[in-house]
Scaffold this active site. Structure first.
Site, PDB file in Angstrom:
ATOM      1  N   GLU A  92      10.900 -32.803 -15.566  1.00 52.89           N
ATOM      2  CA  GLU A  92      11.114 -34.141 -16.117  1.00 52.89           C
ATOM      3  C   GLU A  92      10.817 -34.163 -17.622  1.00 52.89           C
ATOM      4  O   GLU A  92      10.136 -33.277 -18.135  1.00 52.89           O
ATOM      5  CB  GLU A  92      10.185 -35.135 -15.406  1.00 52.89           C
ATOM      6  CG  GLU A  92      10.415 -35.245 -13.896  1.00 52.89           C
ATOM      7  CD  GLU A  92      11.659 -36.058 -13.530  1.00 52.89           C
ATOM      8  OE1 GLU A  92      12.608 -36.135 -14.340  1.00 52.89           O
ATOM      9  OE2 GLU A  92      11.668 -36.613 -12.419  1.00 52.89           O
ATOM     10  N   HIS A 109      16.716 -34.037 -17.619  1.00 55.20           N
ATOM     11  CA  HIS A 109      15.862 -33.086 -16.887  1.00 55.20           C
ATOM     12  C   HIS A 109      16.699 -31.944 -16.319  1.00 55.20           C
ATOM     13  O   HIS A 109      17.874 -32.135 -15.983  1.00 55.20           O
ATOM     14  CB  HIS A 109      15.010 -33.772 -15.816  1.00 55.20           C
ATOM     15  CG  HIS A 109      15.717 -34.214 -14.565  1.00 55.20           C
ATOM     16  ND1 HIS A 109      16.013 -35.525 -14.287  1.00 55.20           N
ATOM     17  CD2 HIS A 109      16.161 -33.503 -13.500  1.00 55.20           C
ATOM     18  CE1 HIS A 109      16.611 -35.610 -13.107  1.00 55.20           C
ATOM     19  NE2 HIS A 109      16.724 -34.398 -12.610  1.00 55.20           N
ATOM     20  N   ASP A 153      14.747 -25.699  -7.098  1.00 57.43           N
ATOM     21  CA  ASP A 153      13.700 -26.683  -6.770  1.00 57.43           C
ATOM     22  C   ASP A 153      13.776 -27.139  -5.317  1.00 57.43           C
ATOM     23  O   ASP A 153      14.715 -26.806  -4.600  1.00 57.43           O
ATOM     24  CB  ASP A 153      13.795 -27.890  -7.723  1.00 57.43           C
ATOM     25  CG  ASP A 153      15.224 -28.393  -7.916  1.00 57.43           C
ATOM     26  OD1 ASP A 153      16.104 -28.003  -7.137  1.00 57.43           O
ATOM     27  OD2 ASP A 153      15.439 -29.189  -8.845  1.00 57.43           O
ATOM     28  N   ASP A 195      18.630 -38.239 -17.677  1.00 54.75           N
ATOM     29  CA  ASP A 195      17.603 -38.262 -18.717  1.00 54.75           C
ATOM     30  C   ASP A 195      17.339 -36.882 -19.314  1.00 54.75           C
ATOM     31  O   ASP A 195      16.348 -36.671 -20.019  1.00 54.75           O
ATOM     32  CB  ASP A 195      16.289 -38.824 -18.146  1.00 54.75           C
ATOM     33  CG  ASP A 195      15.783 -37.981 -16.975  1.00 54.75           C
ATOM     34  OD1 ASP A 195      16.438 -36.983 -16.609  1.00 54.75           O
ATOM     35  OD2 ASP A 195      14.708 -38.327 -16.429  1.00 54.75           O
TER      36      ASP A 195
HETATM   37  C1  GLP Z   1      18.264 -33.485  -9.239  1.00 55.45           C
HETATM   38  C2  GLP Z   1      18.123 -31.970  -9.239  1.00 55.45           C
HETATM   39  C3  GLP Z   1      18.705 -31.352 -10.489  1.00 55.45           C
HETATM   40  C4  GLP Z   1      20.107 -31.877 -10.731  1.00 55.45           C
HETATM   41  C5  GLP Z   1      20.048 -33.375 -10.919  1.00 55.45           C
HETATM   42  C6  GLP Z   1      21.399 -33.983 -11.188  1.00 55.45           C
HETATM   43  O1  GLP Z   1      17.255 -34.120  -9.902  1.00 55.45           O
HETATM   44  N1  GLP Z   1      16.752 -31.581  -9.110  1.00 55.45           N
HETATM   45  O2  GLP Z   1      18.728 -29.941 -10.350  1.00 55.45           O
HETATM   46  O3  GLP Z   1      20.670 -31.263 -11.875  1.00 55.45           O
HETATM   47  O4  GLP Z   1      19.527 -33.941  -9.730  1.00 55.45           O
HETATM   48  O5  GLP Z   1      22.130 -34.086 -10.000  1.00 55.45           O
HETATM   49  P1  GLP Z   1      23.639 -34.474  -9.911  1.00 55.45           P
HETATM   50  O6  GLP Z   1      24.410 -33.222 -10.097  1.00 55.45           O
HETATM   51  O7  GLP Z   1      23.799 -35.003  -8.502  1.00 55.45           O
HETATM   52  O8  GLP Z   1      23.934 -35.483 -10.934  1.00 55.45           O
END
Ligand code: GLP
Length: 264
Positions: free
Chosen positions: A148, A143, A72, A141
């Site tokens: 989302e 995602h 993404d 949450d």
């Molecule tokens: C963002 C990214 C996700 C990732 C999520 C959790 O929203 N788009 O790909 O999994 O954050 O991030 P973290 O690993 O910092 O908790």
């Protein structure tokens, strides 16, 4: 689905890196037969990237015949913005291994036609022969990538409106200022992720405990996108003791028993 429960974050990172190195080496990639990997950003995969860099520098693994597609990217952040995911990937991983830059793909959040950018990304993945292994993380949450809660489980690469919750959580990277977090992002779809031959998701820390409980013990639902992994024939979740806090004691015991002798 395999659930690998490790003591802490470091053990998860090391297991994930060993697994990825093993899968790539077994595949034995070459220029005409590259290994195609899907990659995430976020704080969770950083330890895995660090371990892979060490292995690469030690000559244990090479990325020279690896093609990557990131999950993404925020809308409107150019590659030189230190919060863009292209910047993150270059500085956290790509610049430190022998991957060829043209083989690394990250969605362009500044493209003039974002729908076309998403469609072209799908085509590029297809042209590369599909993704062998998609590594991912999860939001509190549930995602995955930027899909989302409420996103279709068969979604393809698309432009996604981010939830207020995600923007608040991610504001920690933007000096705590939610207004600086883009409102939209480009993301591979849940269908795009699940098309990969193998899924490897990292879930660490207390904040992910509810997402993990849904992923493992709850029914498949578009309101918890991580549950889509249940439908995949070859999905692995690597998690730490903090993240299993909301799972049933017997679930934890069962998966630990099942994996007690597995190396990768
Ligand atoms: C963002 C990214 C996700 C990732 C999520 C959790 O929203 N788009 O790909 O999994 O954050 O991030 P973290 O690993 O910092 O908790």
């Amino acid at each position: 689905m395999r659930l690998i429960i490790k003591k802490n974050y470091d053990e998860c990172s090391s297991w994930a890196a060993d697994h990825i190195a093993h899968v790539i080496k077994t595949f034995n990639p070459s220029e005409s037969k590259p290994f195609v990997i899907g990659l995430p950003t976020g704080s969770t995969p950083i330890g895995t990237y660090e371990n892979l860099i060490k292995k690469c520098k030690a000559g244990e693994i090479s990325f020279k015949d690896v093609v990557s597609f990131n999950m993404d990217e925020y809308e409107g952040l150019p590659p030189d913005n230190d919060q863009s995911y292209r910047y993150f990937m270059d500085h956290t991983f790509f610049n430190h291994v022998d991957i060829k830059k043209p083989n690394t793909h990250v969605l362009n959040g500044c493209a003039s036609d974002l729908s076309k950018e998403c469609g072209d990304y799908e085509k590029a993945i297809e042209k590369a022969g599909g993704i062998r292994l998609f590594m991912g993380g999860v939001g509190n949450d549930g995602h995955i990538a930027f899909n989302e809660p409420g996103t279709s489980l068969s979604s393809r690469t698309h432009v996604q409106l981010l939830t207020e919750d995600t923007r608040i959580v991610n504001s920690r990277f933007f000096g705590g200022d939610v207004s600086r977090v883009p409102e939209r992002a480009l993301t591979v779809g849940i269908g795009t992720i699940c098309d990969a031959d193998e899924l490897l998701f990292l879930v660490t820390g207390r904040a992910k405990a509810y997402a993990l409980a849904h992923a493992v013990e709850d029914s498949v639902s578009q309101m918890w996108p991580i549950t889509a992994l249940q439908l995949h024939k070859n999905a692995i979740i690597v998690c730490d003791e903090d993240a299993v806090g909301e799972l049933k004691v017997n679930t934890v015991k069962y998966f630990k028993e099942m994996e007690k002798d597995s190396k990768f």
